[in-house]
Design a protein around this motif. Sequence first.
Motif, PDB file in Angstrom:
ATOM      1  N   ALA A 147       0.857  -1.182   0.000  1.00  0.00           N
ATOM      2  CA  ALA A 147       0.000   0.000   0.000  1.00  0.00           C
ATOM      3  C   ALA A 147       0.895   1.235   0.000  1.00  0.00           C
ATOM      4  O   ALA A 147       1.885   1.290   0.721  1.00  0.00           O
ATOM      5  N   TYR A 207      -5.587   5.419   0.207  1.00  0.00           N
ATOM      6  CA  TYR A 207      -4.759   4.621   1.126  1.00  0.00           C
ATOM      7  C   TYR A 207      -5.628   4.028   2.239  1.00  0.00           C
ATOM      8  O   TYR A 207      -5.512   2.845   2.557  1.00  0.00           O
ATOM      9  N   ARG A 208      -6.507   4.839   2.819  1.00  0.00           N
ATOM     10  CA  ARG A 208      -7.384   4.326   3.888  1.00  0.00           C
ATOM     11  C   ARG A 208      -8.292   3.213   3.353  1.00  0.00           C
ATOM     12  O   ARG A 208      -8.526   2.206   4.028  1.00  0.00           O
ATOM     13  N   THR A 231      -6.143  -0.022   2.926  1.00  0.00           N
ATOM     14  CA  THR A 231      -5.842  -0.721   4.181  1.00  0.00           C
ATOM     15  C   THR A 231      -7.101  -1.336   4.795  1.00  0.00           C
ATOM     16  O   THR A 231      -7.035  -2.409   5.395  1.00  0.00           O
ATOM     17  N   ASP A 263      -7.608  -4.509   2.926  1.00  0.00           N
ATOM     18  CA  ASP A 263      -6.592  -5.478   3.367  1.00  0.00           C
ATOM     19  C   ASP A 263      -6.995  -6.118   4.699  1.00  0.00           C
ATOM     20  O   ASP A 263      -6.883  -7.331   4.873  1.00  0.00           O
ATOM     21  N   ARG A 264      -7.468  -5.316   5.642  1.00  0.00           N
ATOM     22  CA  ARG A 264      -7.881  -5.845   6.951  1.00  0.00           C
ATOM     23  C   ARG A 264      -9.090  -6.791   6.812  1.00  0.00           C
ATOM     24  O   ARG A 264      -9.142  -7.836   7.456  1.00  0.00           O
ATOM     25  N   LEU A 293      -0.926  -4.109  10.232  1.00  0.00           N
ATOM     26  CA  LEU A 293      -0.332  -4.278   8.906  1.00  0.00           C
ATOM     27  C   LEU A 293       0.988  -3.523   8.898  1.00  0.00           C
ATOM     28  O   LEU A 293       1.123  -2.477   9.533  1.00  0.00           O
ATOM     29  N   ASN A 316       2.649  -1.492   6.893  1.00  0.00           N
ATOM     30  CA  ASN A 316       2.737  -0.530   5.793  1.00  0.00           C
ATOM     31  C   ASN A 316       3.860   0.458   6.072  1.00  0.00           C
ATOM     32  O   ASN A 316       4.036   0.910   7.201  1.00  0.00           O
TER      33      ASN A 316
END
Length: 92
Positions: free
Chosen positions: A21, A29-30, A33, A36-37, A50, A52
């Motif tokens: 990311a 970006y938010r 992530t 991803d979570r 994470l 990052n």
Amino acid sequence: DAGERVKKALHEGGVLLLRVAQVSGSWRYRYTTAIDRIVMALRGHRLPRLWNRPLPEWLQLLEALDFSVEVQPMSQGTWFANALLVARYHPR
């Protein structure tokens, strides 16, 4: 150390691919992530966080481990903020 384990798994010229990311304060970006979570949770992974990092930190870390790194953007036309790191191992 994870970096040393990766190096041991690769021969000279071996390639490590990392989708990372692109850290920023942007909504992209938010969103990245958050997805991803969600994916990690759906796969049953319980990570406390994470890992990052901004792209320059990734490059510095990988180059210190004897990788040459090429950054390829991979989010054009999407809501994501990702980059593909193509890291080739070249032991000194």
